[in-house]
Design a protein around this motif. Structure first.
Motif, mmCIF file in Angstrom:
data_model
loop_
_atom_site.group_PDB
_atom_site.id
_atom_site.type_symbol
_atom_site.label_atom_id
_atom_site.label_comp_id
_atom_site.label_asym_id
_atom_site.label_seq_id
_atom_site.Cartn_x
_atom_site.Cartn_y
_atom_site.Cartn_z
ATOM 1 N N PRO A 1 0.834 -1.210 0.000
ATOM 2 C CA PRO A 1 0.000 0.000 0.000
ATOM 3 C C PRO A 1 0.867 1.259 0.000
ATOM 4 C CG PRO A 1 -0.825 -1.591 1.598
ATOM 5 C CD PRO A 1 0.482 -2.111 1.108
ATOM 6 N N GLY B 1 -4.224 -3.159 3.768
ATOM 7 C CA GLY B 1 -4.370 -2.624 2.424
ATOM 8 C C GLY B 1 -4.095 -3.680 1.369
ATOM 9 N N THR C 1 -9.063 1.185 1.114
ATOM 10 C CA THR C 1 -7.978 2.029 1.601
ATOM 11 C C THR C 1 -8.431 3.447 1.918
ATOM 12 O OG1 THR C 1 -7.372 2.517 -0.693
ATOM 13 C CG2 THR C 1 -6.234 0.700 0.378
#
Length: 877
Positions: free
Chosen positions: A355, A399, A842
């Motif tokens: 992420p 994520g 996210t």
């Protein structure tokens, strides 16, 4: 047969003989008796010689009552009609029989009725001697109840003379004979006071126990009267610490450390070390340490990627697989498990993205020979470049993570592929989300669960980019990259998928649950290839792009862990058909709901095989089988329709709630035929798919039905083997304090002209938070973003969500430089519906803004319409 009259007399004589016969002492008393009789035939003559089965019974009365004793199946031999047998041989005559005051004997021959009972005289009861003889306890019979004459032979005084006369006991009990043992004179040697003088003289004890020899301490308990007492310090007499000599200095830590500080130890010079306790001073699994191993908040969690992802042969861009790691706590250790099969590992490169990571970690970049590589990168096997530990240890890795495998040497495979790979991410965490108990949990009070959104933990959104995956005519192909593990609760499970597809002739996709078609759980006929509907992706001379958007609710999936996957089908190879596109995102969403009776979010659905023809133009026809009873909670309701249609020219469908158009309370112009938009279906099949949130519906019971129409009859709605589905989702109002799932939506009736093929056109009203420009609040969990927009004109058209001014969120697998990241539809000269929803994982907790942009590759595109409702929504879990 009957017994002659002399029978009884014979029995009595024999009984008396048995009872009065001389019997030796202690001999057993007989428990049987002889019976004689005469058997006569029905004509009066003696019965035929032979053996007869007889039953004998003794009763307490001449008639009635139950037998006290019975002996059945006695084999009796008769000759000339006469017989003689012994009763009691098989079943001894018991005490209950001989204790009767009167007794009657019954005889039954074979299965004939029992003959009239005959009395037995009291002489038979001499058998009672057996009872008396069996007594072995004293005091059972008192002398007073016995006749003295009866006892005389046993208890005469004269007979006892040899045993009880005092003269006979002289040898044992005469007092003169005890003289040797108990005479006083004989004890004199032992008990004379003169003999004890050596032991007990008072003069000999004078040195030990005379009171005069004891000091006062033995009487007062005071130390002061001790003779020759040692010199004691005052502390021995006062109990005070102040009078100790050479006492050590004991610090008062509460004063020396101060408020909020703790004594951590002593310094080398003897001073104390005071400091606050910080997390770094505690063991990593402090809970485990202080609970003797019963509790722990340290875990190793594993997330698996898609199994057996095919590696493209010689493709520099490689193939990418994505997984989503949940929020499970602070990372202490991270490693990536990889298993790769390839014809030449020296030409393979493996990249890992985390992420918000721009530059990939290089896990492997050639360097090995052979065809198989298995490694735990960043653990037992070092990575080539990048610092995973430096970037992530001590942080939350929540994520989307992706791995890209590139085969940089072509020619080693077949069919365009060269091997496959499997991968997973493992993380050791110090969790702030869960706690493990090892052992039994015993609770004296109540267990109170905090209000948390369990639904958010179950929402599974998976996205991937499938680069032009070719399919084959009339053959189901598994779609790589979209394998979604999920946990069912026993309630309904909603599965949605969205793919761009191109050329061939007709296309269809379907969901699988644990490898079985999802239609098994939706009432569809799974042997038919178009059971879930189909879309036409070819027009004369060339292929066209369409979006396959389908949402189904499945029921009857057993509680527990399952896997959703997807297959797609094409019935023609013309025009090089494709599913997916290199820069476009494919989507799968799985949401296992609770049973509606107990759920905060209530989901209801109806599946049907309508096989219905709309024969009238511009007249709404109710679609059979799509009737959904539901319970509103006083908040918004979401309606999702997936209905196949063909023929006519343009088609549209709309939901009705309690018989009225669902948009009556919104901005809809319900008098307008195409208020919900329309699809062009002339001569081919297309799917009517639309998801929309409607304003709060009054709390209580309601019914949703579906109507469809065409502007050129006839139009077919499905067929007898092709399914259609209507889904209603009921929510609590956002203002309800018990609502942990928040729903936001916006609608408008407006047409936007997209004239340029090189830019995006924003669809939004002038005021922020109105129309199709809405605000929503994320809770930190997944957020579902969706839109349903009618499109027309140009050539190909697409739309995308804009969140906080950005086209895609970091960590999602989008290609923001590609216009077709969300897929595309062919709109040249015909209306199509842009209907797509995605789950974003996210989005930060807090308030966000959502609107949409649309794009066309040629001018003249219209997005929206002045009388058609364009709709966007956000659902925060």
């Amino acid at each position: 047969m009957r017994i002659r009259s002399s029978f009884v007399a014979t029995v009595l004589a024999l009984a008396a003989l048995a009872a009065t016969s001389a019997v030796p002492v202690q001999a057993a008393v007989p428990t049987s008796a002889s019976v004689e009789g005469l058997l006569l035939s029905a004509g009066g003559g003696p019965a035929a010689d032979g053996n007869y089965s007889m039953t004998f019974a003794i009763y307490a009365a001449e008639t009635g009552g139950n037998a006290v004793w019975t002996e059945a199946g006695v084999a009796v031999a008769a000759k000339g009609g006469q017989f003689n047998t012994q009763i009691g041989a098989k079943t001894p005559l018991s005490a209950a029989v001989v204790n009767l005051q009167t007794a009657w004997l019954g005889v039954q021959v074979g299965t004939d009725p029992e003959l009239p009972r005959k009395p037995l005289s009291a002489n038979l009861f001499a058998l009672r001697a057996a009872v008396a003889e069996g007594l072995e306890c004293s005091g059972c019979l008192k002398a007073g109840v016995l006749d003295a004459s009866v006892l005389q032979p046993y208890a005469k005084t004269t007979d006892l003379s040899a045993y009880a006369k005092s003269a006979d006991l002289g040898a044992y009990a005469k007092s003169s004979d005890l003289g040797a043992y108990a005479k006083t004179a004989d004890l004199g040697a032992y008990a004379k006071s003169t003999d004890l003088g050596a032991y007990a003289k008072s003069t000999d004890l004078a040195n030990y126990v005379q009171a005069s020899a004891l000091a006062k301490v033995a009487g007062t308990g005071d130390y002061a009267d001790l003779k020759n007492a040692p010199s004691l310090a005052k502390v021995a007499t006062t109990g005070d610490y102040a009078d100790l000599k050479n006492a050590p200095a004991i610090p008062q830590t509460n004063k020396l450390c101060g408020t909020g500080l703790f004594l951590k130890g002593y310094n080398a010079d003897g001073s104390i070390n005071c400091a606050p306790i910080v997390a770094g001073d505690l063991p990593l699994d402090g809970i485990k340490s202080v609970t003797n191993g019963l509790l722990t908040d340290q875990f190793v969690d594993l997330q698996n990627g898609t199994p057996d992802v095919q590696i493209k042969d010689g493709l520099g861009a490689g193939v990418t697989d994505v997984l989503s790691f949940p929020d499970i706590g602070q990372a202490q250790k991270i490693w990536i498990n990889m298993s790769i099969q390839n014809s030449d590992l020296s030409g393979v490169r493996v990249e890992l993205y985390g992420p918000s990571i721009v530059n990939p970690y290089i896990l492997y970049d050639g360097g090995k020979t052979g065809t198989t590589l298995t490694a735990a990168f960043n653990d037992s096997t070092a990575i080539v470049s990048g610092n995973i530990n430096g970037d992530w240890l001590g942080k939350n890795i929540k994520g989307q993570w992706s791995v890209t495998v590139k085969d940089l040497k072509a020619g080693g495979g077949s069919g365009g592929f060269d091997g496959k790979f499997n991968w997973s991410i493992a993380i050791q965490t110090l969790s702030n989300k869960k706690l493990q108990l090892k052992g039994d949990l015993i609770v004296d009070g109540n267990i109170v669960m905090s209000a948390s959104n369990a639904l958010a933990q179950r929402v599974q959104g998976r996205s991937t980019k499938l680069s032009g995956y070719a399919d084959y005519a009339d053959s189901w192909r598994t779609m790589p990259g979209l394998v979604v593990p999920f946990t069912a609760t026993g309630g309904p499970v909603q599965i949605a998928t969205s793919w761009p597809m191109y050329a061939g002739s007709h296309h269809s996709c379907r969901a699988l649950v644990d490898g079985l078609p999802g239609g098994l759980y939706a009432g569809f006929e799974t042997t038919y290839k178009w059971a879930d509907g189909l879309s036409y992706t070819w027009q004369p001379g060339s292929g066209i792009w369409r979006m396959w958007d389908a949402t189904h609710v499945l029921k009857g999936i057993a509680p527990g862990n399952h896997v959703a996957s997807f297959e797609c089908l094409n019935d023609s190879t013309q025009g090089s058909p494709q599913i997916g596109r290199g820069g476009s995102v494919n989507i799968a969403t799985v949401i296992p709901y609770d049973d509606p009776a107990n759920a905060e979010v209530k989901v209801y659905s109806a599946s049907a095989l309508p096989s219905q023809t709309i024969g009238s133009t511009n007249v709404f026809a109710t679609i059979s089988g799509l009737s959904v009873p539901f319970v509103s909670q006083g908040g918004p309701v979401r309606v999702t329709l997936a209905i196949p249609s063909s023929g006519g020219s343009h088609s549209s469908c709309r939901p009705l709630i309690d018989g009225a158009p669902a948009g009556a309370g919104d901005i809809d112009d319900t008098s307008y035929t195409w208020q919900e938009g329309l699809n062009y279906v002339a001569g081919w099949w297309n799917m009517w798919t639309r998801t929309r949130v409607y304003k709060p519906v009054a709390a209580g019971n309601h019914t949703l039905t579906v109507q469809c129409l065409t502007d050129s009859a006839p139009t077919s709605i499905g067929n007898s083997r092709m399914g259609a589905q209507a889904i209603v989702t009921s929510y609590l109002p956002n203002t309800d304090p018990n609502s942990v799932t928040k729903v936001y939506w916006g609608s408008e009736k407006k047409s936007y002209t997209i004239s340029s093929g090189s830019s995006w056109t924003a669809l939004s009203s002038s005021g922020s938070g109105t129309g199709i420009n809405i605000k929503f609040t994320a809770t930190g969990g997944p957020v579902e973003i969706g839109a349903s927009i009618p499109l027309n004109g140009g050539s190909h058209t697409t739309c995308r969500a804009i969140i906080d001014g950005k086209a895609a969120q970091s960590g999602e697998p989008d290609s923001t430089s590609d216009y077709w990241q969300e897929g595309l539809v062919y709109t040249a000269g015909s209306w199509q519906m842009w209907n797509r929803s995605r789950v974003y994982t996210t989005l930060a907790k807090g308030e966000h803004t959502l609107w949409y942009e649309c794009h066309g590759d040629s001018g003249g595109v219209s997005a929206g319409h002045s009388n058609m409702v364009s709709h966007v929504y956000a659902i925060a879990y």
